[in-house]
Design a protein around this motif. Sequence first.
Motif: not given
Lengths: 111, 113
Positions: B31, B33, B35, B37, B43, B88, B90, B94, B100-102, B104-106
């Motif tokens: 998965s 995702y 987002y 920001q 977000l 930004l 993002l 996951s 489940q925790p997600q 993230f990239g920078d």
Amino acid sequence: SQQGEEDPQALSIQEGENATMNCSYKTSINNLQWYRQNSGRGLVHLILIRSNEREKHSGRLRVTLDTSKKSSSLLITASRAADTASYFCATDDTGANNLFFGTGTRLTVIP
Amino acid sequence: EAGVTQSPTHLIKTRGQQATLRCSPISGHTSVYWYQQALGLGLQFLLWYDEGEERNRGNFPPRFSGRQFPNYSSELNVNALELEDSALYLCASSLLQGNQPQHFGDGTRLSIL
């Protein structure tokens, strides 16, 4: 909007003190997650608490969840300057994995 | 274990142009995702892909689109760029299973001039 709200928006404390941040959300959830974001960078996952859990610990972090009040709190004990960051709560979407984020709390820990 | 990687780090475009942002998930995660920001808006969820299919979409216009490739990497395309698209972006990944925790990239900082 399903976005939650966090309180306070900003918090400034001395190193060694405890920091408490609160999150309120609007819909029923499967889980609530807390993330940290250092300035201008990606989010770091801190802790996930499921809807049937009331409290969870991870190191210096303690999270509580009250589904009847649709609220959660994050406690950081014995804070350090490196804890300076923005902290976000996030809830899952109904029947989906994507997250809705709160507005965030900007924490400043003064050395 | 390599984390989520995003490219480019920064992207500067002008109004009306098209932008492509890329994301490679953590190995084993299916998965992905996206987002946004943006300043003052917080977000916001854009898109969720799993196994090459779009699973959910946030409240964004159709000029925001994307895809997921067989290796689970993903692209976000934004057409007809507008000034308010400056943000930004993002990407997170996951496992598909719930709760489940997600990770993230920078992010990619997109600036529209």
